[in-house]
Enzyme design. Structure first.
Site, short mmCIF file in Angstrom:
data_model
loop_
_atom_site.label_atom_id
_atom_site.label_comp_id
_atom_site.label_asym_id
_atom_site.label_seq_id
_atom_site.Cartn_x
_atom_site.Cartn_y
_atom_site.Cartn_z
N GLU A 174 52.25 42.70 41.36
CA GLU A 174 52.15 43.92 40.55
C GLU A 174 52.27 45.18 41.40
O GLU A 174 51.29 45.64 41.97
CB GLU A 174 50.82 43.94 39.78
CG GLU A 174 50.68 45.20 38.92
CD GLU A 174 49.41 45.28 38.09
OE1 GLU A 174 48.54 44.39 38.23
OE2 GLU A 174 49.29 46.23 37.31
N LYS A 216 54.93 42.01 37.63
CA LYS A 216 54.22 42.85 36.65
C LYS A 216 54.51 44.31 36.98
O LYS A 216 53.80 44.93 37.78
CB LYS A 216 52.71 42.56 36.70
CG LYS A 216 51.88 43.44 35.78
CD LYS A 216 50.50 42.85 35.53
CE LYS A 216 49.63 43.82 34.78
NZ LYS A 216 48.45 43.20 34.17
P1 13P Z 1 46.84 48.06 31.68
O1 13P Z 1 47.73 47.30 30.73
O2 13P Z 1 45.63 48.67 31.01
O3 13P Z 1 47.60 49.00 32.55
O4 13P Z 1 46.19 46.98 32.64
C1 13P Z 1 46.99 46.01 33.17
C2 13P Z 1 46.51 45.64 34.51
O5 13P Z 1 46.17 44.50 34.73
C3 13P Z 1 46.51 46.65 35.57
O6 13P Z 1 46.36 46.01 36.79
#
Ligand code: 13P
Length: 338
Positions: A174, A216
């Protein structure tokens, strides 16, 4: 299960990922906003209510947990990971230790948590986790993100991903380019391009098998304080274009974060992306706020009214399930909500 199969199950058509891995500090903020005391009991109650909801079986392929939650036993009998598996979703775990000030550029952050990670991964595997998450954060500013931030975060993401695959789990990679700021959509496109390039460069160096990973990312959108307002068609087109150019084709799944977009915006934009998706990537959601905001509000009104919390969650999960197929519509959104 092979890593690629796990990744496919997490992002299967019509399903996505529930990000319920708020750290104790972040869930404190969420509970404060609904006037609920941030106790271990309340955190368990809210989360087990979501995880035992109808929507879990139909629309959720995986759930990302926090360290405390993966070790909790529900009041219903099974442990939290068992409850999730019983609903045919895969338990996952956030393994980073948070974004810390980056020495040399302290207004930016580097995500920490590599020390002792191999040992922690073994423990999480034994608790039932089959995938993990590590979040790197990049802010946009006149001189941000710096090359130092782009390189150090990519390096850490790659070392993390490599260790996770060694432990036979799927790493969610991510790299989040934050929405904060007044930049326009093209700036977001350019920064996300630079970030993704460096991330895949490092993943290759660290011999990560991309088929056994899920990306992500953020969507390509204008900053939250930008005067510019982009249509969902423009957001979808630019997001898909950026991913096609910068994410290697072997990657199995792409599951977006909601990042501060409203629940409806997150569904609408994902839907538009899937309507025009002509790639082989499974494209879906990995939402925290985008899935939980309404349910959290109901929990604030009455923590004992499990039905109302679940109704709100089921609706959002269903809407995002539809968006992952490109079948969501404003009409369906209103019909079901009514
Ligand atoms: P949000 O969808 O609230 O941005 O959270 C996703 C997430 O896991 C951030 O690390």
């Amino acid at each position: 299960m092979k890593l690629e199969e796990i990744a496919k199950k997490m992002c299967a058509k019509g399903k996505g990922i529930l990000a319920a891995d708020e750290s104790t500090g972040t869930i404190a903020k969420r509970f404060k906003s609904i006037n609920v005391e941030n106790t271990e009991k309340n955190r368990l109650l809210f989360r087990q209510t979501l995880f035992s909801s109808e929507a879990m079986k139909k629309y959720i392929g995986g759930v990302i947990l926090f360290d405390e939650t993966i070790k909790q036993k529900t009041t219903l009998g099974p442990s939290i990971p068992e409850l999730i598996s019983n609903n045919n979703a895969i338990p996952g775990i956030k393994v980073d230790k948070g974004a810390k000030p980056l020495a040399g550029s302290p207004e930016e952050t580097v995500t920490e948590g590599l020390d002792g990670l191999r040992e922690r991964l073994k423990e999480y595997y034994d608790l039932g986790a089959r995938f993990t998450k590590w979040r790197a954060v990049y802010k946009i500013g006149s001189s941000f993100p710096s090359i130092q931030s782009i390189k150090s975060n990519a390096h850490a993401l790659a070392r993390y991903a490599s260790l996770v695959q060694e432990a036979k789990m799927v790493p969610i990679v991510e790299p989040e380019v934050l929405m904060d700021g007044s930049h326009d959509i093209d700036k977001c496109y350019q920064v996300t391009t630079d970030v993704l390039n460096e991330v895949y460069n490092e993943l290759e160096i660290h011999k990560v098998d991309l088929k056994g990973t899920v990306l992500k990312p953020n969507m390509i959108i204008p900053g939250s304080n930008s005067a510019q307002k982009s249509s969902c068609e423009e957001i979808a087109k630019k997001t898909l274009d950026c991913l096609k150019k910068n994410v290697p084709g072997e990657v199995t799944g792409i599951a977006f974060l909601s990042g501060g977009q409203s629940e409806i915006e997150s569904s609408k934009n994902l839907n538009e992306i899937n309507k025009i998706n002509n790639t082989n990537f499974l494209i879906t959601f990995s939402y925290g706020r985008g899935l939980q905001a309404s349910a959290l509000k109901e929990f604030g009104k009455d923590q004992k009214n499990q039905d109302n919390v679940q109704k709100a969650f089921d609706h959002r999960a269903k809407m995002n399930g539809l968006s992952s197929r490109g079948e969501w519509s404003e009409i369906l959104e209103k019909e079901v909500a009514a």
